[in-house]
Motif scaffolding. Structure first.
Motif, mmCIF file in Angstrom:
data_model
loop_
_atom_site.group_PDB
_atom_site.id
_atom_site.type_symbol
_atom_site.label_atom_id
_atom_site.label_comp_id
_atom_site.label_asym_id
_atom_site.label_seq_id
_atom_site.Cartn_x
_atom_site.Cartn_y
_atom_site.Cartn_z
ATOM 1 N N ASP A 200 0.837 -1.212 0.000
ATOM 2 C CA ASP A 200 0.000 0.000 0.000
ATOM 3 C C ASP A 200 0.866 1.254 0.000
ATOM 4 O O ASP A 200 0.501 2.272 -0.600
ATOM 5 C CB ASP A 200 -0.929 0.011 1.213
ATOM 6 N N GLU A 201 2.015 1.197 0.683
ATOM 7 C CA GLU A 201 2.928 2.338 0.703
ATOM 8 C C GLU A 201 3.482 2.618 -0.691
ATOM 9 O O GLU A 201 3.659 3.776 -1.081
ATOM 10 C CB GLU A 201 4.086 2.079 1.670
ATOM 11 N N VAL A 202 3.749 1.556 -1.440
ATOM 12 C CA VAL A 202 4.271 1.716 -2.801
ATOM 13 C C VAL A 202 3.221 2.377 -3.686
ATOM 14 O O VAL A 202 3.517 3.335 -4.413
ATOM 15 C CB VAL A 202 4.688 0.350 -3.390
ATOM 16 N N PHE A 203 1.976 1.890 -3.627
ATOM 17 C CA PHE A 203 0.920 2.463 -4.466
ATOM 18 C C PHE A 203 0.602 3.904 -4.067
ATOM 19 O O PHE A 203 0.294 4.737 -4.924
ATOM 20 C CB PHE A 203 -0.326 1.589 -4.416
ATOM 21 N N GLU A 204 0.668 4.207 -2.793
ATOM 22 C CA GLU A 204 0.456 5.583 -2.351
ATOM 23 C C GLU A 204 1.573 6.482 -2.865
ATOM 24 O O GLU A 204 1.331 7.629 -3.283
ATOM 25 C CB GLU A 204 0.397 5.641 -0.825
ATOM 26 N N PHE A 205 2.788 5.976 -2.891
ATOM 27 C CA PHE A 205 3.914 6.726 -3.445
ATOM 28 C C PHE A 205 3.686 7.002 -4.931
ATOM 29 O O PHE A 205 3.921 8.111 -5.419
ATOM 30 C CB PHE A 205 5.210 5.945 -3.235
ATOM 31 N N TYR A 206 3.206 5.991 -5.666
ATOM 32 C CA TYR A 206 2.895 6.185 -7.083
ATOM 33 C C TYR A 206 1.899 7.335 -7.263
ATOM 34 O O TYR A 206 2.052 8.181 -8.146
ATOM 35 C CB TYR A 206 2.264 4.917 -7.673
ATOM 36 N N ARG A 207 0.844 7.316 -6.451
ATOM 37 C CA ARG A 207 -0.195 8.344 -6.586
ATOM 38 C C ARG A 207 0.390 9.744 -6.391
ATOM 39 O O ARG A 207 0.041 10.683 -7.112
ATOM 40 C CB ARG A 207 -1.318 8.087 -5.579
ATOM 41 N N LYS A 208 1.278 9.883 -5.431
ATOM 42 C CA LYS A 208 1.892 11.183 -5.187
ATOM 43 C C LYS A 208 2.759 11.611 -6.360
ATOM 44 O O LYS A 208 2.755 12.791 -6.752
ATOM 45 C CB LYS A 208 2.725 11.125 -3.899
ATOM 46 N N ILE A 209 3.501 10.671 -6.941
ATOM 47 C CA ILE A 209 4.372 10.994 -8.066
ATOM 48 C C ILE A 209 3.544 11.392 -9.287
ATOM 49 O O ILE A 209 3.854 12.367 -9.984
ATOM 50 C CB ILE A 209 5.296 9.798 -8.401
ATOM 51 N N VAL A 210 2.474 10.642 -9.563
ATOM 52 C CA VAL A 210 1.619 10.945 -10.711
ATOM 53 C C VAL A 210 0.920 12.284 -10.513
ATOM 54 O O VAL A 210 0.810 13.094 -11.443
ATOM 55 C CB VAL A 210 0.593 9.817 -10.939
ATOM 56 N N ALA A 211 0.438 12.550 -9.298
ATOM 57 C CA ALA A 211 -0.208 13.834 -9.023
ATOM 58 C C ALA A 211 0.776 14.983 -9.209
ATOM 59 O O ALA A 211 0.412 16.032 -9.761
ATOM 60 C CB ALA A 211 -0.769 13.838 -7.594
ATOM 61 N N LYS A 212 2.015 14.787 -8.782
ATOM 62 C CA LYS A 212 3.028 15.811 -8.957
ATOM 63 C C LYS A 212 3.313 16.057 -10.423
ATOM 64 O O LYS A 212 3.466 17.204 -10.869
ATOM 65 C CB LYS A 212 4.309 15.387 -8.229
ATOM 66 N N GLN A 213 3.336 14.978 -11.230
ATOM 67 C CA GLN A 213 3.557 15.120 -12.664
ATOM 68 C C GLN A 213 2.424 15.896 -13.312
ATOM 69 O O GLN A 213 2.641 16.753 -14.179
ATOM 70 C CB GLN A 213 3.697 13.752 -13.325
#
Length: 217
Positions: A200-213
């Motif tokens: 879940d931590e990995v997927f949450e990290f993905y969401r933050k990176i995509v939102a930042k992009q």
């Protein structure tokens, strides 16, 4: 057996997208002190021996930090290929190839998981369609029967067994599994449960990176 907070936390993750200018998508990912650059080219022209009228051919090329590739590097390529052949919507791009390049920058534990996660972020950056995202989690079993989640190479040097679990982002089912060493079924399932929670931590990290992009765009 209870697992303390040190054993059940992932190392810090950092990512920079579009790290390479001549690729369709790229990502530099660090997990702890382990770092990998992944780049995606495609869909591109496919070699005749890999041409399929039904789907795209997925190819993985891994380059170690120094020296020539080893047998373990080829194993890593095959593991990542099998993971993403079932993840990428290859039927949308028949008669083409999707080429994924991986460059090891540093390996201080959990290289396979870091590489798989870097590829996922590079694919997201490229815009290539996937059925779901995937997240990989690495853990080891020590001589005392404890499971250590995402350890450094120093923490894992005397590991009795190593586990890498790859999960999908929809149902958190395992997409790929890589194990090495000796372990009991109970120890395996304990590592799997820990990985299922930690991803879940990995997927949450993905969401933050995509939102930042998206903010940058």
């Amino acid at each position: 057996m209870e697992i303390d907070s040190e054993q059940s936390s992932l190392r810090p993750m950092l990512c920079e997208l579009n790290i390479l200018t001549r690729s369709d998508g790229s990502a530099l990912l660090t997990q702890g002190e382990t770092a990998v650059i992944a780049s995606v080219h495609g869909p591109v022209e496919v070699r005749l021996q890999h041409l399929s009228a039904e789907k795209a051919h997925v190819e993985i090329h891994f380059r170690p930090r120094s020296g020539l590739g080893s047998v373990s590097d080829r194993l890593l390529e095959n593991l990542i290929r099998s993971t993403y052949e079932s993840t990428i919507l290859t039927a949308l791009h028949p008669r083409t190839a999707i080429s994924i390049q991986l460059q090891e920058m540093q390996d201080h534990g959990g290289l396979i998981a870091c590489a798989i996660n870097a590829v996922c972020l590079a694919l997201v950056n490229s815009g290539i369609e996937m059925q779901y995202l995937v997240g990989a989690v690495h853990s080891v079993l020590d001589a005392d029967g404890r499971i250590w989640l995402d350890p450094s190479d120093l923490q894992a040097k005397d590991a009795q067994a190593r586990f890498t679990f790859v999960f999908d982002s929809v149902a958190k089912k395992t997409v790929s599994i890589y194990t090495h060493g000796r372990f009991t079924p109970e120890q395996y399932h304990r590592a799997l449960r820990l990985g299922t929670t930690a991803v879940d931590e990995v997927f949450e990290f993905y969401r933050k990176i995509v939102a930042k992009q998206c903010e940058v765009l």
